[in-house]
Design an enzyme around this catalytic site. Structure first.
Site, PDB file in Angstrom:
ATOM      1  N   LYS A   1      15.084   6.244  11.763  1.00 59.31           N
ATOM      2  CA  LYS A   1      16.307   5.204  11.325  1.00 59.31           C
ATOM      3  C   LYS A   1      15.924   3.797  11.694  1.00 59.31           C
ATOM      4  O   LYS A   1      14.874   3.605  12.545  1.00 59.31           O
ATOM      5  CB  LYS A   1      17.627   5.604  11.951  1.00 59.31           C
ATOM      6  CG  LYS A   1      17.632   5.377  13.724  1.00 59.31           C
ATOM      7  CD  LYS A   1      18.747   6.094  14.392  1.00 59.31           C
ATOM      8  CE  LYS A   1      18.462   5.971  15.774  1.00 59.31           C
ATOM      9  NZ  LYS A   1      19.436   6.976  16.431  1.00 59.31           N
TER      10      LYS A   1
ATOM     11  N   HIS B   1      24.996  15.248  20.625  1.00 60.79           N
ATOM     12  CA  HIS B   1      24.143  14.142  21.145  1.00 60.79           C
ATOM     13  C   HIS B   1      24.485  13.634  22.483  1.00 60.79           C
ATOM     14  O   HIS B   1      25.746  13.746  22.880  1.00 60.79           O
ATOM     15  CB  HIS B   1      24.419  12.755  20.151  1.00 60.79           C
ATOM     16  CG  HIS B   1      23.442  11.689  20.362  1.00 60.79           C
ATOM     17  ND1 HIS B   1      22.138  11.731  20.474  1.00 60.79           N
ATOM     18  CD2 HIS B   1      23.611  10.205  20.569  1.00 60.79           C
ATOM     19  CE1 HIS B   1      21.416  10.891  20.612  1.00 60.79           C
ATOM     20  NE2 HIS B   1      22.532   9.712  20.812  1.00 60.79           N
TER      21      HIS B   1
ATOM     22  N   ARG C   1      15.236  16.063  18.570  1.00 53.77           N
ATOM     23  CA  ARG C   1      15.209  14.788  17.843  1.00 53.77           C
ATOM     24  C   ARG C   1      14.676  13.603  18.559  1.00 53.77           C
ATOM     25  O   ARG C   1      15.319  12.781  18.783  1.00 53.77           O
ATOM     26  CB  ARG C   1      16.863  14.246  17.441  1.00 53.77           C
ATOM     27  CG  ARG C   1      17.584  15.629  16.710  1.00 53.77           C
ATOM     28  CD  ARG C   1      18.786  15.064  16.168  1.00 53.77           C
ATOM     29  NE  ARG C   1      19.606  14.521  17.283  1.00 53.77           N
ATOM     30  CZ  ARG C   1      20.606  15.298  18.168  1.00 53.77           C
ATOM     31  NH1 ARG C   1      20.894  16.269  17.933  1.00 53.77           N
ATOM     32  NH2 ARG C   1      21.302  14.463  19.037  1.00 53.77           N
TER      33      ARG C   1
ATOM     34  N   CYS D   1      13.572 -21.775  19.250  1.00 55.47           N
ATOM     35  CA  CYS D   1      14.179 -22.457  18.019  1.00 55.47           C
ATOM     36  C   CYS D   1      14.365 -21.399  16.955  1.00 55.47           C
ATOM     37  O   CYS D   1      14.025 -20.133  17.206  1.00 55.47           O
ATOM     38  CB  CYS D   1      13.693 -23.519  17.533  1.00 55.47           C
ATOM     39  SG  CYS D   1      12.888 -24.996  18.530  1.00 55.47           S
TER      40      CYS D   1
ATOM     41  N   ASP E   1      12.839 -20.956  14.175  1.00 61.10           N
ATOM     42  CA  ASP E   1      11.403 -20.368  13.538  1.00 61.10           C
ATOM     43  C   ASP E   1      10.289 -21.007  14.460  1.00 61.10           C
ATOM     44  O   ASP E   1       9.153 -20.728  13.953  1.00 61.10           O
ATOM     45  CB  ASP E   1      11.459 -21.383  12.117  1.00 61.10           C
ATOM     46  CG  ASP E   1      12.422 -21.276  11.196  1.00 61.10           C
ATOM     47  OD1 ASP E   1      13.038 -20.156  11.039  1.00 61.10           O
ATOM     48  OD2 ASP E   1      12.860 -22.254  10.704  1.00 61.10           O
TER      49      ASP E   1
HETATM   50  C1  LIG Z   1      18.894   7.706  17.452  1.00 59.00           C
HETATM   51  C2  LIG Z   1      19.312   9.216  17.712  1.00 59.00           C
HETATM   52  C3  LIG Z   1      18.565   9.819  18.220  1.00 59.00           C
HETATM   53  C4  LIG Z   1      17.011   9.643  18.866  1.00 59.00           C
HETATM   54  O1  LIG Z   1      17.151   8.752  20.071  1.00 59.00           O
HETATM   55  P1  LIG Z   1      16.076   8.375  20.995  1.00 59.00           P
HETATM   56  O2  LIG Z   1      16.888   7.948  22.241  1.00 59.00           O
HETATM   57  O3  LIG Z   1      15.448   7.172  20.202  1.00 59.00           O
HETATM   58  O4  LIG Z   1      15.168   9.499  21.175  1.00 59.00           O
HETATM   59  C5  LIG Z   1      18.706  11.461  18.308  1.00 59.00           C
HETATM   60  N1  LIG Z   1      19.930  11.831  17.815  1.00 59.00           N
HETATM   61  C6  LIG Z   1      20.737  10.981  17.463  1.00 59.00           C
HETATM   62  C7  LIG Z   1      22.111  11.672  16.975  1.00 59.00           C
HETATM   63  C8  LIG Z   1      20.563   9.729  17.179  1.00 59.00           C
HETATM   64  O5  LIG Z   1      21.435   8.859  16.769  1.00 59.00           O
END
Ligand SMILES: *Cc1c(COP(=O)(O)O)cnc(C)c1O
Length: 393
Positions: free
Chosen positions: A39, A172, A228, A319, A321
């Site tokens: 992402k 998560h 993940r 600044c 740039d």
């Molecule tokens: C961003 C994200 C991850 C990865 O997280 P890291 O801390 O970068 O490993 C995994 N699962 C979900 C749902 C996320 O949004």
């Protein structure tokens, strides 16, 4: 002449990207698949290129934040499954179907909208159920047994929605980067319990996943069917001071150059607001990088850059740039010299973590903030193999 604008640029080493993936693959249980999280343009590293590197290295899935990021991967030739971790407006159901992208299903209200839109589009959307086990961000709530009746009802209703196919379930973690914090285990137990309740309702999941980078490193027993990882793929640490069981290699360096130097008499103010005045005669160089490139204004008078393997302090305000560095102690510094803003030069390193701390944030944000006018240049075997220019694609 180089084939990219050598003003400020980011160099991404795809060999390191691959090495990080392989180190993670070797650490993760062979039974667990890997969903590489790309992402936010691969945490600022250039999603099309890093995704291709993970693809070649053998990743199983990709995770992105939205449908455009998913489409970008398909255009780059990625054919493996992609999960959108966040929100997709239901009217994009047809696009999800066309691009074969899996969507996160986080509520019944959304499920009904997505199901109706999928029906209209004449196809079936694959979804993974998201359970909120304590992050309180998105997902079907399961913070304890009191949530069981609602979860059972929603689970059965979600499974009955036409034109949606549920084949995964995930959650998560909020504090998996704090190894001593018992809340991760609490969340994991809630997840296991919630999945069992849903299975009693007749739901079947081929993929159960809950671990981000810190989770998979600190809690190998929670890796389940898939993990993940995000930040560690890029060689960056999930949290300052968190012990790492695998070796990571930061893959990105941010570079700029010196384009003017001058010697200033004592007491001369430098930059907007005159917050800095030379304490003695100083040689000051100007760099074509500023906060519009992601080099935050909070780095004013604070950060170091590397020139000829030596540290030079940024003086005065950064600044939009440009910014200035004190090069008095680097007598051979001259205009045209390459400056390392993040990365290594000789024996010195300015890490993403060092800059993040000075910005008052975390390495995740510092990497994402590197501006879209900064071209990404990709290397493999020490040779340039590609580039990304967001301004003139
Ligand atoms: C961003 C994200 C991850 C990865 O997280 P890291 O801390 O970068 O490993 C995994 N699962 C979900 C749902 C996320 O949004």
């Amino acid at each position: 002449m180089s084939d990219f604008l050598k003003r400020t640029w980011a160099e991404v080493d795809l060999d390191k990207i691959e090495a990080n993936y392989l180190a993670i693959r070797a650490y993760v249980s062979p039974q667990s698949k890997i969903m590489t999280i790309v992402k936010a343009d691969g945490y600022g590293h250039g999603a099309p290129f890093v995704a291709k590197a993970f693809d070649d290295a053998g990743t199983d899935w990709f995770g992105v934040s939205n449908i455009e990021e998913a489409e970008q991967l398909r255009i780059a030739g990625i054919e493996k499954p992609i999960l959108i971790l966040g929100y997709t407006p239901p009217e994009f159901a047809g696009m999800l179907i066309k691009q074969r992208v899996t969507q996160t299903l986080f509520s019944m209200e959304y499920g009904e909208q997505l199901s109706a839109a999928a029906k209209e589009a004449g196809g079936t959307v694959d979804v993974h159920l998201k359970l909120d086990t304590g992050m309180s961000r998105i997902g079907f709530l399961f913070h304890g047994e009191e949530d069981a009746p609602a979860l059972l009802q929603d689970g059965a209703a979600a499974a009955a929605l036409p034109n949606l196919r549920i084949d995964g379930v995930f959650t998560h973690f909020a504090v998996s980067d704090e190894p001593g914090n018992p809340f991760t285990r609490t969340q994991f137990e809630r997840f296991i319990r919630a999945v069992a309740l849903l299975e009693e309702q007749g739901l079947r999941f081929s993929l159960r996943h809950c671990c981000n980078s810190a989770g998979l490193l600190n809690y190998p027993e929670m890796q389940l069917d898939m993990v993940r990882p995000g930040i560690i793929l890029y060689g960056l640490t999930p949290a300052v001071g968190m012990p790492l069981p695998i070796e990571l290699q930061p893959a990105m360096a941010l570079k700029t150059m010196l384009f003017q130097t001058k010697t200033l008499t004592p007491g001369t103010p430098v930059s907007y607001g005159m917050i800095y005045r030379t304490p003695s005669a100083r040689r000051v160089g100007t760099l074509p990088i500023g906060y519009a490139d992601g080099y935050a204004r909070s780095l004013s008078d604070r950060a170091d850059v590397l020139i000829h393997g030596k540290r030079a302090r940024i003086v005065g305000r950064v600044c939009m740039d440009q910014c200035m560095a004190d090069v008095t102690d680097i007598p051979n510094a001259q205009s045209g010299d390459v400056v390392t803003v993040i990365g290594r030069d000789g024996g010195e390193t300015v890490s993403m973590e060092e800059i993040a701390a000075q910005m008052g944030t975390i390495n995740y944000e510092t990497a994402c903030l590197i501006g879209k006018r900064v071209p990404r240049v990709f290397f493999k075997g020490g040779r340039q193999v590609g580039k990304l220019n967001y301004i003139l694609p």
